[in-house]
Design a protein around this motif. Structure first.
Motif, PDB file in Angstrom:
ATOM      1  N   GLU A  90       0.825  -1.283  -0.128  1.00  0.00           N
ATOM      2  CA  GLU A  90       0.084   0.189  -0.058  1.00  0.00           C
ATOM      3  C   GLU A  90       0.796   1.196  -0.070  1.00  0.00           C
ATOM      4  O   GLU A  90       0.587   2.055  -0.584  1.00  0.00           O
ATOM      5  N   LYS A  91       2.007   1.164   0.619  1.00  0.00           N
ATOM      6  CA  LYS A  91       2.837   2.293   0.698  1.00  0.00           C
ATOM      7  C   LYS A  91       3.955   2.411  -0.652  1.00  0.00           C
ATOM      8  O   LYS A  91       4.671   3.293  -0.841  1.00  0.00           O
ATOM      9  N   GLY A  92       3.821   1.201  -1.498  1.00  0.00           N
ATOM     10  CA  GLY A  92       4.475   1.507  -2.591  1.00  0.00           C
ATOM     11  C   GLY A  92       5.919   1.150  -2.298  1.00  0.00           C
ATOM     12  O   GLY A  92       6.839   1.479  -3.063  1.00  0.00           O
ATOM     13  N   LEU A  93       6.182   0.156  -1.158  1.00  0.00           N
ATOM     14  CA  LEU A  93       7.606  -0.136  -1.006  1.00  0.00           C
ATOM     15  C   LEU A  93       8.113  -1.438  -1.202  1.00  0.00           C
ATOM     16  O   LEU A  93       7.316  -2.320  -1.416  1.00  0.00           O
ATOM     17  N   THR A  94       9.397  -1.385  -1.546  1.00  0.00           N
ATOM     18  CA  THR A  94       9.929  -2.633  -1.845  1.00  0.00           C
ATOM     19  C   THR A  94      10.492  -3.616  -0.757  1.00  0.00           C
ATOM     20  O   THR A  94      10.752  -2.968   0.373  1.00  0.00           O
ATOM     21  N   GLN A 150       3.372   3.826   8.793  1.00  0.00           N
ATOM     22  CA  GLN A 150       2.180   4.917   9.168  1.00  0.00           C
ATOM     23  C   GLN A 150       0.849   4.198   9.887  1.00  0.00           C
ATOM     24  O   GLN A 150      -0.222   4.875   9.325  1.00  0.00           O
ATOM     25  N   THR A 151       1.109   3.283  10.623  1.00  0.00           N
ATOM     26  CA  THR A 151      -0.042   2.806  11.374  1.00  0.00           C
ATOM     27  C   THR A 151       0.250   2.491  12.885  1.00  0.00           C
ATOM     28  O   THR A 151       1.376   2.364  13.055  1.00  0.00           O
ATOM     29  N   SER A 152      -0.793   1.825  13.588  1.00  0.00           N
ATOM     30  CA  SER A 152      -0.578   1.568  14.887  1.00  0.00           C
ATOM     31  C   SER A 152       0.012   0.153  14.740  1.00  0.00           C
ATOM     32  O   SER A 152      -0.203  -0.690  14.227  1.00  0.00           O
TER      33      SER A 152
END
Length: 132
Positions: free
Chosen positions: A13-17, A55-57
């Protein structure tokens, strides 16, 4: 949804590898893959860092799968297993887990007749050796 699935979904979802996450977490890409496939669970400090990165809990990350992180039954599955213990520093020790709880483990090293008590706070991953 299992913890590994949530980790993979958050990363995507964050577009990270996986490589980027590995660099940020100071572990190998294989460790990130093992977290996402459920072969191993990240330590609590790594879970906290992943929650910040995504960026989540922490609660949302592990909700419904807290047993993966805390359960004695999950911890006990490692007893008598042949494993590689990967420290956050990159050092890897190989041996057999002879005792473990949520904060430490005792590893009978493959080489020599030495046992080592390992604080899990400094561990990035514990990976079971295949076929042993």
């Amino acid at each position: 949804m299992k913890l590994g699935d949530r980790l993979a979904n958050c990363r995507k979802e964050k577009g990270l590898t996986q490589e980027y996450v590995a660099q940020e977490m100071e572990v190998t890409r294989q460790t990130v893959s093992n977290w996402e496939t459920g072969h191993v669970a990240p330590s609590l400090d790594k879970l906290h860092a992943l929650a910040l990165l995504y960026q989540t809990s922490l609660y949302d990350l592990i909700e419904g799968d807290t047993q993966t992180v805390r359960s004695r039954s999950v911890v006990s599955q490692w007893i008598e297993k042949q494993v590689d213990v990967e420290y956050l520093s990159g050092v890897v020790l190989s041996g057999t887990v002879t005792d473990m709880d949520q904060q430490w483990l005792v590893l009978q090293l493959d080489k020599g007749n030495e046992s080592k008590v390992i604080n899990l706070e400094g561990v990035g991953a514990i990976v079971a050796k295949e076929g042993r």
